[in-house]
Design a protein around this motif. Structure first.
Motif, mmCIF file in Angstrom:
data_model
loop_
_atom_site.group_PDB
_atom_site.id
_atom_site.type_symbol
_atom_site.label_atom_id
_atom_site.label_comp_id
_atom_site.label_asym_id
_atom_site.label_seq_id
_atom_site.Cartn_x
_atom_site.Cartn_y
_atom_site.Cartn_z
ATOM 1 N N ALA A 1 38.975 4.157 13.153
ATOM 2 C CA ALA A 1 38.399 3.307 14.192
ATOM 3 C C ALA A 1 37.156 2.635 13.621
ATOM 4 O O ALA A 1 36.331 3.295 12.995
ATOM 5 C CB ALA A 1 38.039 4.133 15.428
ATOM 6 N N TRP A 2 36.999 1.330 13.862
ATOM 7 C CA TRP A 2 35.875 0.633 13.235
ATOM 8 C C TRP A 2 34.862 0.046 14.210
ATOM 9 O O TRP A 2 33.847 -0.496 13.779
ATOM 10 C CB TRP A 2 36.375 -0.456 12.285
ATOM 11 N N LEU A 3 35.090 0.171 15.501
ATOM 12 C CA LEU A 3 34.087 -0.243 16.479
ATOM 13 C C LEU A 3 33.888 0.896 17.470
ATOM 14 O O LEU A 3 34.832 1.275 18.173
ATOM 15 C CB LEU A 3 34.529 -1.513 17.221
ATOM 16 N N TYR A 4 32.685 1.417 17.529
ATOM 17 C CA TYR A 4 32.421 2.554 18.402
ATOM 18 C C TYR A 4 30.930 2.609 18.686
ATOM 19 O O TYR A 4 30.110 2.012 17.975
ATOM 20 C CB TYR A 4 32.880 3.870 17.748
ATOM 21 N N ASP A 5 30.566 3.313 19.725
ATOM 22 C CA ASP A 5 29.179 3.536 20.080
ATOM 23 C C ASP A 5 28.789 4.948 19.660
ATOM 24 O O ASP A 5 29.637 5.847 19.611
ATOM 25 C CB ASP A 5 29.008 3.363 21.592
ATOM 26 N N ALA A 6 27.526 5.141 19.371
ATOM 27 C CA ALA A 6 27.062 6.463 18.933
ATOM 28 C C ALA A 6 27.396 7.546 19.950
ATOM 29 O O ALA A 6 27.679 8.693 19.580
ATOM 30 C CB ALA A 6 25.556 6.433 18.671
ATOM 31 N N MET B 1 31.018 12.052 19.614
ATOM 32 C CA MET B 1 31.340 13.444 19.940
ATOM 33 C C MET B 1 32.818 13.620 20.285
ATOM 34 O O MET B 1 33.361 14.718 20.189
ATOM 35 C CB MET B 1 30.468 13.929 21.106
ATOM 36 N N TRP B 2 33.471 12.528 20.690
ATOM 37 C CA TRP B 2 34.894 12.591 21.040
ATOM 38 C C TRP B 2 35.793 12.253 19.864
ATOM 39 O O TRP B 2 37.018 12.361 19.969
ATOM 40 C CB TRP B 2 35.193 11.619 22.191
ATOM 41 N N LEU B 3 35.202 11.841 18.754
ATOM 42 C CA LEU B 3 35.988 11.330 17.624
ATOM 43 C C LEU B 3 35.973 12.265 16.429
ATOM 44 O O LEU B 3 36.067 11.825 15.283
ATOM 45 C CB LEU B 3 35.444 9.950 17.209
ATOM 46 N N SER B 4 35.895 13.544 16.674
ATOM 47 C CA SER B 4 35.782 14.491 15.566
ATOM 48 C C SER B 4 37.001 14.486 14.654
ATOM 49 O O SER B 4 36.885 14.781 13.450
ATOM 50 C CB SER B 4 35.554 15.906 16.109
ATOM 51 N N ASP B 5 38.173 14.141 15.182
ATOM 52 C CA ASP B 5 39.376 14.103 14.345
ATOM 53 C C ASP B 5 39.841 12.674 14.092
ATOM 54 O O ASP B 5 41.017 12.431 13.816
ATOM 55 C CB ASP B 5 40.505 14.926 14.979
ATOM 56 N N VAL B 6 38.919 11.714 14.183
ATOM 57 C CA VAL B 6 39.207 10.308 13.922
ATOM 58 C C VAL B 6 38.254 9.813 12.840
ATOM 59 O O VAL B 6 37.043 10.043 12.917
ATOM 60 C CB VAL B 6 39.041 9.458 15.197
ATOM 61 N N ASP B 7 38.785 9.155 11.814
ATOM 62 C CA ASP B 7 37.943 8.552 10.793
ATOM 63 C C ASP B 7 37.195 7.366 11.395
ATOM 64 O O ASP B 7 37.765 6.621 12.209
ATOM 65 C CB ASP B 7 38.784 8.064 9.619
ATOM 66 N N VAL C 1 26.349 9.087 12.658
ATOM 67 C CA VAL C 1 27.527 9.924 12.430
ATOM 68 C C VAL C 1 27.103 11.329 12.021
ATOM 69 O O VAL C 1 27.648 12.329 12.505
ATOM 70 C CB VAL C 1 28.441 9.292 11.363
ATOM 71 N N VAL C 2 26.117 11.414 11.154
ATOM 72 C CA VAL C 2 25.625 12.717 10.702
ATOM 73 C C VAL C 2 25.046 13.510 11.863
ATOM 74 O O VAL C 2 25.163 14.745 11.918
ATOM 75 C CB VAL C 2 24.576 12.521 9.586
ATOM 76 N N SER C 3 24.443 12.820 12.812
ATOM 77 C CA SER C 3 23.826 13.492 13.958
ATOM 78 C C SER C 3 24.840 13.955 14.998
ATOM 79 O O SER C 3 24.480 14.707 15.913
ATOM 80 C CB SER C 3 22.816 12.554 14.628
ATOM 81 N N ALA C 4 26.073 13.512 14.874
ATOM 82 C CA ALA C 4 27.107 13.928 15.825
ATOM 83 C C ALA C 4 27.404 15.411 15.650
ATOM 84 O O ALA C 4 27.182 15.981 14.577
ATOM 85 C CB ALA C 4 28.364 13.100 15.624
ATOM 86 N N PRO C 5 27.908 16.066 16.687
ATOM 87 C CA PRO C 5 28.100 17.523 16.624
ATOM 88 C C PRO C 5 29.178 17.984 15.664
ATOM 89 O O PRO C 5 29.212 19.165 15.290
ATOM 90 C CB PRO C 5 28.470 17.893 18.080
ATOM 91 N N SER C 6 30.076 17.099 15.230
ATOM 92 C CA SER C 6 31.164 17.496 14.336
ATOM 93 C C SER C 6 31.083 16.741 13.022
ATOM 94 O O SER C 6 30.497 15.663 12.942
ATOM 95 C CB SER C 6 32.524 17.225 14.996
ATOM 96 N N VAL C 7 31.687 17.312 11.995
ATOM 97 C CA VAL C 7 31.780 16.642 10.703
ATOM 98 C C VAL C 7 32.841 15.549 10.800
ATOM 99 O O VAL C 7 33.954 15.773 11.291
ATOM 100 C CB VAL C 7 32.152 17.637 9.591
#
Length: 381
Positions: free
Chosen positions: A91-96, A100-106, A118-124
């Motif tokens: 996915a190439w357009l998203y809001d910070a 948190m909902w995109l943990s299994d999406v590049d 991205v680093v601050s999000a709860p998941s890698v």
């Protein structure tokens, strides 16, 4: 089975878009035959699969061999995951706040500030670093690339992210001889070298779109993004198969005399006595208003296929309906109408409507409104 020869007389409601999933599979396999061995395909299903239905198109593409899916927005990615699709999605357009909902999406990253979000999000997250090589529509500028790749390598070493890809977007992907494309490829190659010097080891490098996948010699890119070509938008004359057929039925028929004006402002006046048939689709459904008489489209006449005959659009296209000229043919209410399709039986194509409206087929497909239900078939084998 041929979709054009047998549009159903009992169409669901007033109209429907019949989607040939077999054509989607055939288009994916066509690309597979043209690509170098080992080159993966990302099926781009943004904008509800170019109006065809994202989940259904994605499943057909993956079944045919696509190993990636591409979308623009976060909600589009989440829809695919909710439908059970497990292949990698970019996915190439998203809001910070959506990370948190995109943990299994590049996700695509173009700046250090985006990377820090991205680093601050709860998941890698798996990320694709995007380099602006000339489209100037997103991506890291070349002078910021070293800073971005070094920051990404730092966070990757900390285990906060994984850089899975490096990518860019062609500005002249439909031009086989464009020097711009070669220039962009060279800039991307330089960007990959710098990223590796920073300590990154991306597993996928991608630049080419549907047309570029067939025209750009890029052996060091191991992934192509197929959007338009997936649906049969054949910009390079490669023999792709359009997947959508838009069908409806005649709603009303009336005989009118010479000299009568037709539709709003009487932009068309009948030169002879004729039969006018009412088609129950309009610009609220995605039929471009500019394709009608008095619009801003091409000079050639827009038309539909009824009883094997092209009937020209007369007058302005309204929100819910438009009129076609049946001449002296004995047309009745309920007659099947093909607005566009693959073109096999003489019906208009989406490319024809795009020409009449002064636009591109992409806009014809994506503009198809929610009032038109989609029905899925396996007609092309």
């Amino acid at each position: 089975m041929n979709l054009v020869q047998s549009p159903p007389r009992a169409v669901i409601g007033l109209a429907e878009a019949a989607i040939d999933l077999g054509a989607v599979r055939a288009n994916v396999r066509h690309y597979q035959r043209q690509l170098r061995p080992g080159t993966a395909i990302m099926a781009v299903v943004k904008a509800n699969g170019f109006g065809h239905g994202a989940v259904q198109i994605a499943k057909a593409a993956v079944d045919a061999g696509a190993t990636w899916l591409g979308v623009a927005r976060a909600d589009e990615a989440l829809e695919l995951r909710a439908a059970g699709l497990t292949v990698p999605i970019l996915a190439w357009l998203y809001d910070a706040t959506e990370l948190m909902w995109l943990s299994d999406v590049d996700v695509s990253v173009a700046t250090v500030s985006e990377l820090q979000q991205v680093v601050s999000a709860p998941s890698v997250h798996h990320v694709h670093l995007k380099l602006d090589t000339g489209l100037h529509r997103g991506g890291s500028t070349p002078d910021q690339w070293i800073e971005l790749t070094r920051a990404a390598a730092h966070y990757e070493a900390l285990g906060a992210i994984k850089v899975r890809g490096i990518w860019s977007h062609l500005s002249h992907g439909d031009d086989a001889a464009a020097p711009h494309s070669r220039r962009q490829l060279e800039l991307l190659r330089a960007g990959v070298v710098l990223a590796r010097r920073a300590g990154l080891e991306p597993s996928v490098i991608h630049l080419a779109n549907s047309a570029g996948a067939l025209t750009l010699d890029a052996p060091d890119c191991n992934l192509v993004r197929i959007g338009a070509g997936l649906y049969g938008i054949d910009e390079m004359g490669a023999g792709l198969r359009p997947a959508m057929q838009l069908v409806t039925k005649v709603a009303q028929v009336r005989r009118i005399r010479a000299g009568e004006g037709v539709s709003y402002n009487h932009s068309y006046v009948t030169p002879t006595d004729t039969t006018i048939a009412l088609i129950p689709l309009g610009y609220a459904d995605g039929i471009p208003r500019s394709a009608g008489a008095g619009g801003a489209g091409a000079d050639t006449e827009a038309s539909v296929l009824v009883r094997g005959v092209r009937m020209p659009v007369r007058g302005r296209i309204a929100m819910d309906q438009f009129l076609v000229d049946a001449g002296d043919l004995p047309v009745e209410p309920g007659e099947p109408v093909v607005v566009f399709g693959p073109g096999d039986q003489g019906e208009p194509t989406a490319a024809d409507w795009a020409q009449w409206a002064g636009t591109i087929p992409h806009e014809i497909y994506t503009g198809l409104g929610s009032r038109v239900p989609r029905r899925y078939k396996e007609a092309t084998r």
